[in-house]
Design a protein around this motif. Structure first.
Motif, PDB file in Angstrom:
ATOM      1  N   THR A 111       9.777   9.342  10.008  1.00 56.64           N
ATOM      2  CA  THR A 111       8.937  10.095  10.937  1.00 56.64           C
ATOM      3  C   THR A 111       7.590   9.403  11.052  1.00 56.64           C
ATOM      4  OG1 THR A 111       9.968  12.131  10.152  1.00 56.64           O
ATOM      5  CG2 THR A 111       7.949  12.370  11.415  1.00 56.64           C
ATOM      6  N   THR A 112       7.121   9.240  12.271  1.00 57.06           N
ATOM      7  CA  THR A 112       5.788   8.675  12.480  1.00 57.06           C
ATOM      8  C   THR A 112       5.019   9.574  13.430  1.00 57.06           C
ATOM      9  OG1 THR A 112       6.669   6.434  12.250  1.00 57.06           O
ATOM     10  CG2 THR A 112       4.488   6.646  13.230  1.00 57.06           C
ATOM     11  N   LEU A 113       3.842   9.967  13.005  1.00 59.60           N
ATOM     12  CA  LEU A 113       2.948  10.721  13.881  1.00 59.60           C
ATOM     13  C   LEU A 113       1.810   9.799  14.293  1.00 59.60           C
ATOM     14  CD1 LEU A 113       2.550  14.196  12.147  1.00 59.60           C
ATOM     15  CD2 LEU A 113       3.696  13.705  14.312  1.00 59.60           C
ATOM     16  N   SER A 114       1.414   9.881  15.546  1.00 59.36           N
ATOM     17  CA  SER A 114       0.322   9.017  16.001  1.00 59.36           C
ATOM     18  C   SER A 114      -0.607   9.790  16.918  1.00 59.36           C
ATOM     19  CB  SER A 114       0.871   7.781  16.709  1.00 59.36           C
ATOM     20  OG  SER A 114       1.529   8.157  17.895  1.00 59.36           O
ATOM     21  N   ALA A 115      -1.840   9.334  16.967  1.00 62.63           N
ATOM     22  CA  ALA A 115      -2.832   9.899  17.881  1.00 62.63           C
ATOM     23  C   ALA A 115      -3.650   8.748  18.445  1.00 62.63           C
ATOM     24  CB  ALA A 115      -3.730  10.896  17.156  1.00 62.63           C
ATOM     25  N   GLY A 116      -3.821   8.744  19.752  1.00 59.12           N
ATOM     26  CA  GLY A 116      -4.561   7.659  20.378  1.00 59.12           C
ATOM     27  C   GLY A 116      -5.541   8.174  21.404  1.00 59.12           C
ATOM     28  N   VAL A 117      -6.637   7.455  21.559  1.00 56.10           N
ATOM     29  CA  VAL A 117      -7.609   7.790  22.605  1.00 56.10           C
ATOM     30  C   VAL A 117      -7.910   6.529  23.402  1.00 56.10           C
ATOM     31  CG1 VAL A 117      -8.699   9.716  21.403  1.00 56.10           C
ATOM     32  CG2 VAL A 117      -9.549   7.409  21.026  1.00 56.10           C
ATOM     33  N   ASN A 118      -8.128   6.718  24.684  1.00 55.93           N
ATOM     34  CA  ASN A 118      -8.457   5.601  25.565  1.00 55.93           C
ATOM     35  C   ASN A 118      -9.585   6.037  26.487  1.00 55.93           C
ATOM     36  OD1 ASN A 118      -7.780   2.913  26.823  1.00 55.93           O
ATOM     37  ND2 ASN A 118      -7.443   4.227  28.603  1.00 55.93           N
ATOM     38  N   PRO A 171      -3.300  -2.397   9.017  1.00 52.68           N
ATOM     39  CA  PRO A 171      -2.869  -1.331   8.112  1.00 52.68           C
ATOM     40  C   PRO A 171      -4.056  -0.797   7.323  1.00 52.68           C
ATOM     41  CG  PRO A 171      -2.276  -3.456   7.207  1.00 52.68           C
ATOM     42  CD  PRO A 171      -2.917  -3.732   8.530  1.00 52.68           C
ATOM     43  N   LEU A 172      -4.120   0.527   7.205  1.00 54.63           N
ATOM     44  CA  LEU A 172      -5.207   1.113   6.404  1.00 54.63           C
ATOM     45  C   LEU A 172      -4.700   1.429   4.999  1.00 54.63           C
ATOM     46  CD1 LEU A 172      -6.813   3.500   9.046  1.00 54.63           C
ATOM     47  CD2 LEU A 172      -7.490   1.177   8.422  1.00 54.63           C
ATOM     48  N   THR A 173      -3.483   1.954   4.917  1.00 53.85           N
ATOM     49  CA  THR A 173      -2.823   2.156   3.630  1.00 53.85           C
ATOM     50  C   THR A 173      -1.364   1.752   3.836  1.00 53.85           C
ATOM     51  OG1 THR A 173      -2.052   4.412   4.052  1.00 53.85           O
ATOM     52  CG2 THR A 173      -4.312   4.178   3.222  1.00 53.85           C
ATOM     53  N   ARG A 174      -0.523   2.009   2.833  1.00 59.15           N
ATOM     54  CA  ARG A 174       0.888   1.644   2.968  1.00 59.15           C
ATOM     55  C   ARG A 174       1.561   2.423   4.093  1.00 59.15           C
ATOM     56  NH1 ARG A 174       5.871   3.051   0.889  1.00 59.15           N
ATOM     57  NH2 ARG A 174       5.035   4.954  -0.022  1.00 59.15           N
ATOM     58  N   LEU A 175       1.041   3.621   4.371  1.00 58.71           N
ATOM     59  CA  LEU A 175       1.693   4.478   5.357  1.00 58.71           C
ATOM     60  C   LEU A 175       0.865   4.699   6.623  1.00 58.71           C
ATOM     61  CD1 LEU A 175       3.074   7.235   2.934  1.00 58.71           C
ATOM     62  CD2 LEU A 175       4.355   5.380   4.008  1.00 58.71           C
ATOM     63  N   VAL A 176      -0.358   4.255   6.611  1.00 60.95           N
ATOM     64  CA  VAL A 176      -1.248   4.503   7.755  1.00 60.95           C
ATOM     65  C   VAL A 176      -1.672   3.177   8.368  1.00 60.95           C
ATOM     66  CG1 VAL A 176      -3.411   5.561   8.518  1.00 60.95           C
ATOM     67  CG2 VAL A 176      -2.104   6.601   6.665  1.00 60.95           C
ATOM     68  N   ARG A 177      -1.580   3.096   9.664  1.00 68.10           N
ATOM     69  CA  ARG A 177      -2.022   1.880  10.353  1.00 68.10           C
ATOM     70  C   ARG A 177      -2.780   2.272  11.618  1.00 68.10           C
ATOM     71  NH1 ARG A 177       3.129   2.831  10.651  1.00 68.10           N
ATOM     72  NH2 ARG A 177       4.191   2.991  12.652  1.00 68.10           N
ATOM     73  N   THR A 178      -3.587   1.371  12.063  1.00 67.26           N
ATOM     74  CA  THR A 178      -4.389   1.639  13.250  1.00 67.26           C
ATOM     75  C   THR A 178      -4.296   0.461  14.203  1.00 67.26           C
ATOM     76  OG1 THR A 178      -6.580   2.293  14.034  1.00 67.26           O
ATOM     77  CG2 THR A 178      -6.514   0.708  12.259  1.00 67.26           C
ATOM     78  N   THR A 179      -4.470   0.746  15.478  1.00 64.90           N
ATOM     79  CA  THR A 179      -4.494  -0.303  16.499  1.00 64.90           C
ATOM     80  C   THR A 179      -5.734  -0.099  17.359  1.00 64.90           C
ATOM     81  OG1 THR A 179      -2.070  -0.295  16.590  1.00 64.90           O
ATOM     82  CG2 THR A 179      -3.215  -1.377  18.386  1.00 64.90           C
ATOM     83  N   GLY A 216      -8.012   3.248  20.869  1.00 69.88           N
ATOM     84  CA  GLY A 216      -7.702   3.203  19.444  1.00 69.88           C
ATOM     85  C   GLY A 216      -6.578   4.174  19.132  1.00 69.88           C
ATOM     86  N   THR A 217      -5.676   3.761  18.262  1.00 63.50           N
ATOM     87  CA  THR A 217      -4.549   4.611  17.869  1.00 63.50           C
ATOM     88  C   THR A 217      -4.408   4.567  16.360  1.00 63.50           C
ATOM     89  OG1 THR A 217      -3.385   4.097  19.919  1.00 63.50           O
ATOM     90  CG2 THR A 217      -2.063   5.002  18.142  1.00 63.50           C
ATOM     91  N   ILE A 218      -4.127   5.717  15.776  1.00 65.40           N
ATOM     92  CA  ILE A 218      -3.857   5.758  14.341  1.00 65.40           C
ATOM     93  C   ILE A 218      -2.484   6.388  14.153  1.00 65.40           C
ATOM     94  CG2 ILE A 218      -5.026   7.991  13.969  1.00 65.40           C
ATOM     95  CD1 ILE A 218      -6.007   6.718  11.270  1.00 65.40           C
ATOM     96  N   ALA A 219      -1.686   5.812  13.251  1.00 67.32           N
ATOM     97  CA  ALA A 219      -0.320   6.296  13.047  1.00 67.32           C
ATOM     98  C   ALA A 219      -0.045   6.422  11.556  1.00 67.32           C
ATOM     99  CB  ALA A 219       0.674   5.330  13.681  1.00 67.32           C
ATOM    100  N   ARG A 220       0.713   7.458  11.192  1.00 65.44           N
ATOM    101  CA  ARG A 220       1.073   7.646   9.788  1.00 65.44           C
ATOM    102  C   ARG A 220       2.571   7.908   9.682  1.00 65.44           C
ATOM    103  NH1 ARG A 220       2.075  10.482   5.250  1.00 65.44           N
ATOM    104  NH2 ARG A 220       0.635  10.280   3.476  1.00 65.44           N
ATOM    105  N   ASP A 221       3.186   7.259   8.690  1.00 62.33           N
ATOM    106  CA  ASP A 221       4.618   7.447   8.446  1.00 62.33           C
ATOM    107  C   ASP A 221       4.837   8.555   7.430  1.00 62.33           C
ATOM    108  OD1 ASP A 221       5.330   5.310  10.132  1.00 62.33           O
ATOM    109  OD2 ASP A 221       4.924   3.873   8.530  1.00 62.33           O
ATOM    110  N   PHE A 222       5.929   9.294   7.627  1.00 60.21           N
ATOM    111  CA  PHE A 222       6.353  10.342   6.693  1.00 60.21           C
ATOM    112  C   PHE A 222       7.840  10.162   6.411  1.00 60.21           C
ATOM    113  CE2 PHE A 222       2.871  12.038   9.192  1.00 60.21           C
ATOM    114  CZ  PHE A 222       2.084  12.701   8.263  1.00 60.21           C
ATOM    115  N   ASN A 223       8.351  10.951   5.461  1.00 57.59           N
ATOM    116  CA  ASN A 223       9.795  11.069   5.231  1.00 57.59           C
ATOM    117  C   ASN A 223      10.482   9.706   5.122  1.00 57.59           C
ATOM    118  OD1 ASN A 223       9.277  13.786   5.575  1.00 57.59           O
ATOM    119  ND2 ASN A 223       9.903  13.784   7.736  1.00 57.59           N
ATOM    120  N   ASP A 224      10.062   8.900   4.170  1.00 55.62           N
ATOM    121  CA  ASP A 224      10.669   7.573   3.991  1.00 55.62           C
ATOM    122  C   ASP A 224      10.591   6.729   5.258  1.00 55.62           C
ATOM    123  OD1 ASP A 224      11.337   7.670   1.369  1.00 55.62           O
ATOM    124  OD2 ASP A 224      13.397   8.383   1.701  1.00 55.62           O
ATOM    125  N   LYS A 225       9.493   6.873   5.979  1.00 57.02           N
ATOM    126  CA  LYS A 225       9.279   6.136   7.229  1.00 57.02           C
ATOM    127  C   LYS A 225      10.288   6.499   8.313  1.00 57.02           C
ATOM    128  CE  LYS A 225       6.644   2.270   5.488  1.00 57.02           C
ATOM    129  NZ  LYS A 225       6.349   0.850   5.604  1.00 57.02           N
TER     130      LYS A 225
END
Lengths: 453, 76
Positions: free
Chosen positions: A199-206, A162-170, A188-197
């Motif tokens: 909604t989650t948006l994520s972006a990943g590269v391989n 976790p990077l912040t309460r709403l952002v996490r990375t893998t 690597g993937t980064i994901a962020r939660d919105f709208n009381d968790k």
């Protein structure tokens, strides 16, 4: 005078307060706890499976044991490790077309089509005779290299942070070894939660880098098969971007959308595949090693929904994929999990339908009267127009392991896969009497056990 | 190129719609009982999916979609 036991008032007050608290908890038990925030995931879990895969008509048989381990640290950090081993044997189509006459092919290590036994003289003067590295395919039969065998060992790992309460990375990586292929990848993937968790948006590269080192060397693409023009090792790489959106729609409905783009470049040929050259009468006059473009751009959109019913779960997903080779595919999956009343076992039937168009350069054969130079050509049936069905049934039993959701489970699954080629163009001349597109039937049986440690 | 544009536009519209309209979707934290169920996780069938992906990667011209497309396998 009032006689009163010392402390009785205090106990009564405490009891009343406790009842109030308990009552409040009981009254709002469903409302007070956010299950998503409760760390129900076990600290350590192990998931192992053994799969047996078998194709009809004496083609590939594979055994695949897999084991994965996950450790969560309780603060949203988690480590995942996975080890996979494949052992394959049997026969693999070499790309050539069936013929009305017997056909002779060299094994990958062979350098001649001479079927006569080869003799060697040892240092002591002894003469040893060994079979030539060739195989002969009977008239009317699909040319299959009967000596196909391969082993693969793959290891992968991931670390969630976790990077912040709403952002996490893998962050993750994978290594895979075969005697003729080595693959390495990092992602690597980064994901962020919105709208009381909800909604989650994520972006990943391989990024994947592969070394292709075929037995006997990598053939020169498009070269005459009988000349055995082979060079050393080659490489290819794949850069992949995936954007994801996960949305809780209602209390029972979860949906997820992913769009991805990947760019492959390098030696994209199958080094063991050839293309037959036939004349107008349907007689095979020669073969070429297949030749694919050196780049490939692929795009896809994937949509999945899950619906929770009281004693069932329905999952449906669809994928649309297209690439600059001309392949367009659609995939639909439907999975139904049916729980028994006590939720300690379930039955899971599933169906999959898949359809693809052919690559622009797919050619089951080339005509000898055609151009002497081809930009690209492959007879690989995996690049042909085809459709496929999978039917599967899984049965699983949960075990009481003391965890919140009794995550320990043993499951068996059986599935049947059938692939049929579309647009079955009749061959020229005598080839019209032969079944040039036999398709593929396969079964896969697997057993899985997972438990908390 | 039409497909590329189409996928890009769909993705942008989806993201924009979600950041604006998805606020009206979803549930309150105390309504997540069903979402917390193990079978509602998108990776609930992770092992089955991995075995299936390997099969389809080796027999068809498409792969990935759900996640990364790379196969790490010389079978295709």
């Amino acid at each position: 005078m009032q006689l009163k036991r010392p402390g009785a008032g205090l106990r009564a007050q405490l009891l009343a307060a406790s009842c109030t608290l308990l009552g409040a908890t009981a009254a709002h038990a469903d409302d007070a706890i956010d299950p998503a925030l409760v760390p129900t995931e076990p600290a350590r879990s192990l998931d192992g499976a053994l799969a047996y895969y078998h194709e009809s008509d004496g083609r590939v048989t594979a055994i695949e044991p897999v084991i994965s381990y996950r450790k969560s640290y309780g603060d949203d950090r988690a480590l995942g490790l996975k080890l996979t081993f494949d052992s394959l044997s049997g026969g693999s189509p070499n790309g050539a077309i069936a013929s009305t006459k017997a056909q002779t092919f060299a094994t990958p290590s062979g350098k001649s089509l001479n079927a006569a036994p080869q003799t060697y003289t040892t240092a002591s003067g002894q003469v040893i005779s060994v079979a030539a590295p060739v195989y002969v395919v009977a008239p009317g039969q699909l040319p299959i290299d009967p000596n196909y065998h391969d082993q693969r060992l793959a290891a992968s790992g991931s670390y969630e942070l976790p990077l912040t309460r709403l952002v996490r990375t893998t962050l993750g990586g994978a290594l895979s070894w075969e005697h003729d292929f080595v693959s390495t990848s990092l992602n690597g993937t980064i994901a962020r939660d919105f709208n009381d968790k909800n909604t989650t948006l994520s972006a990943g590269v391989n990024g994947e880098f592969d070394v292709v080192k075929p037995i006997g060397g990598a053939p020169v693409p498009g070269s005459d098969y009988t000349l055995f023009e082979k060079t050393g090792n080659h490489s290819k790489h794949d850069a992949n971007v995936v954007l994801g959106l996960t949305q809780v729609m209602t209390r029972r409905w979860l949906t997820s959308l992913s769009v991805s783009y990947d760019h492959l470049a390098g030696y994209l040929n199958d080094p063991y595949k050839i293309v037959s050259i036939v004349d107008a009468g349907g007689n095979v006059t020669g073969y070429l090693f297949e030749k694919r473009p050196e780049t490939r751009d692929r795009r896809s959109a994937f949509l999945e929904s899950r619906v929770a019913l009281d004693h069932a779960m329905i999952a449906a997903d669809g994928r649309y994929m297209t690439d600059d080779w001309g392949v367009r595919s659609q995939t639909l999956n439907l999975r139904l999990r049916l729980w028994d009343h006590d939720r300690d076992r379930y039955l899971e039937p599933s169906l999959r339908w898949y359809k693809q168009t052919a690559a622009n350069f797919y050619a089951p054969w080339l005509l000898s009267s055609g151009p002497s130079y081809v930009e690209a050509a492959s007879a690989d049936s995996r690049l042909a127009p085809l459709h496929a069905f999978t039917v599967a049934l899984k049965y699983a039993v949960k075990m009481d392991d003391g965890s919140v959701d009794d995550a320990s489970e043993i499951a068996v699954r059986a599935q049947f896969y059938r692939q049929t080629q579309d647009h079955r163009t009749p061959g020229p001349g005598v080839l019209q009497t032969l079944d040039l597109y036999p398709g593929l039937k396969a079964v896969m049986l697997s057993v899985e056990y997972r438990t908390n440690l | 190129m039409k497909i590329t544009r189409g996928v890009a536009i769909a993705a942008l519209l989806g993201i924009a719609a979600c950041l604006t309209g998805c606020g009206t979707l979803g549930v309150k934290p105390w309504q997540r009982d069903l979402m917390a169920r193990e079978d509602m996780r998108l990776d609930a069938n992770g092992m089955d999916q991995a075995l299936d992906e390997h099969l389809y990667f080796s027999k068809e011209a498409s792969s990935g979609g759900r996640s990364f497309a790379g196969g790490g396998c010389g079978c295709n």
